[in-house]
Design an enzyme around this catalytic site. Structure first.
Site: not given
Ligand code: AMP
Length: 280
Positions: A27-28, A138
């Site tokens: 996702g990242h 995301g």
């Molecule tokens: P985090 O490291 O969880 O704070 O996420 C960092 C970024 O990655 C945020 O903008 C999240 O929304 C995005 N993100 C997390 N999971 C996903 C996913 N499954 N698909 C797309 N973006 C994601």
């Protein structure tokens, strides 16, 4: 960071920024790729922000793998990686917060008091340090995205906020850094969240646009999975996230549930088929 960002921007180049809390997954990667495609320079941050955790145990249990993260960031062609430590972000005497009040008080904000104030404050600080042209988030964290769009507008930050679609496992589970903390039975059970969202869309496709009926279907789908402890399953308007009566004017379904000690969220925009017959 500011010096590096100033240099990156000095030749009129565009800077794309991807804030993360590490434990990077596909996702990242999708955010990083999009930023790479659309900008001359890409900056990513890796900071597990303590102020957005409601429980210290959750903060301490949050997965961390900085070596692997650095490798992924290099593979995705990131130009600058910002890895501040907690004392650098919150030095002694730190006393300022950014609060996006209405949006932060509902749903996730109700279940995790202070969470969005922590998010809004750290993202504002990161924006001030990086000064990006565009920042990538995301849709997976839908309410967070709305909070960040709001503060960017309200504080005249002049940064384009780019929304990226949710990446999922083959069975529908949204990718999340928290998924690796699920025990195998809960990992299987967790697919119920995306199943409930898909179910809501399928019912809507039959012409049922009554949000109360769709919500009941979602709650029922999740209730059948005894390993899931539901926090909420709601249908709200896509901007202010207030509950709606019908999905005719556009809506988003949001779910949150706990599986053991792991709390997961997911969401889906609900489409209304043009010209479809509405049933009661
Ligand atoms: P985090 O490291 O969880 O704070 O996420 C960092 C970024 O990655 C945020 O903008 C999240 O929304 C995005 N993100 C997390 N999971 C996903 C996913 N499954 N698909 C797309 N973006 C994601």
């Amino acid at each position: 960071m500011r010096k590096a960002a100033d240099e990156a921007r000095s030749a009129g180049t565009t800077v794309g920024f991807v804030p993360t809390m590490g434990a990077l997954h596909d996702g990242h990667r999708s955010l990083l790729r999009r930023a790479r495609q659309e900008n001359d320079r890409v900056v990513a941050s890796n900071f597990v922000n303590p102020t957005q955790f409601t429980e210290i145990e959750d903060y301490e249990a949050y997965p961390r793998d900085p070596e692997r993260d650095r490798q992924i960031l290099a593979e995705e062609g990131v130009d600058i990686v910002f890895e501040p430590d907690v004392a650098e972000m919150y030095p002694w005497g730190f006393d300022t917060v950014v609060a996006v009040r209405a949006l932060s008080s509902i749903l996730e904000g109700e279940h995790r008091p202070g969470h969005f104030q922590g998010v809004a404050t750290v993202v504002t600080k990161l924006f001030c340090a990086v000064h990006p042209t565009r920042a990538y988030f995301g849709q997976k964290d839908y309410q967070q995205l709305k909070v960040i769009k709001r503060l960017t507008t309200d504080l005249n930050l002049g940064i384009e906020i780019v929304t990226c679609p949710t990446l999922r496992e083959p069975d529908g589970l949204a990718l999340s850094s928290r998924n690796i903390r699920l025990i195998s039975e809960d990992r299987k059970a967790a697919r119920v969240l995306s199943a409930a969202l898909a179910n809501a869309q399928e019912i809507a496709d039959t012409g049922i646009h009554d949000a109360y009926v769709l919500r009941a279907y979602m709650a029922q789908t999740i209730a059948v999975e005894t390993r899931a402890n539901l926090d909420y399953a709601v249908i709200v308007d896509p901007e202010e996230l207030r509950e709606v009566d019908t999905i005719d004017a556009g809506a988003v379904a949001l779910v949150a549930a706990r599986f053991g000690s792991v709390r997961l969220i997911d969401n889906q925009l609900l489409r209304v088929a043009p010209g479809a017959e509405v049933r009661r």
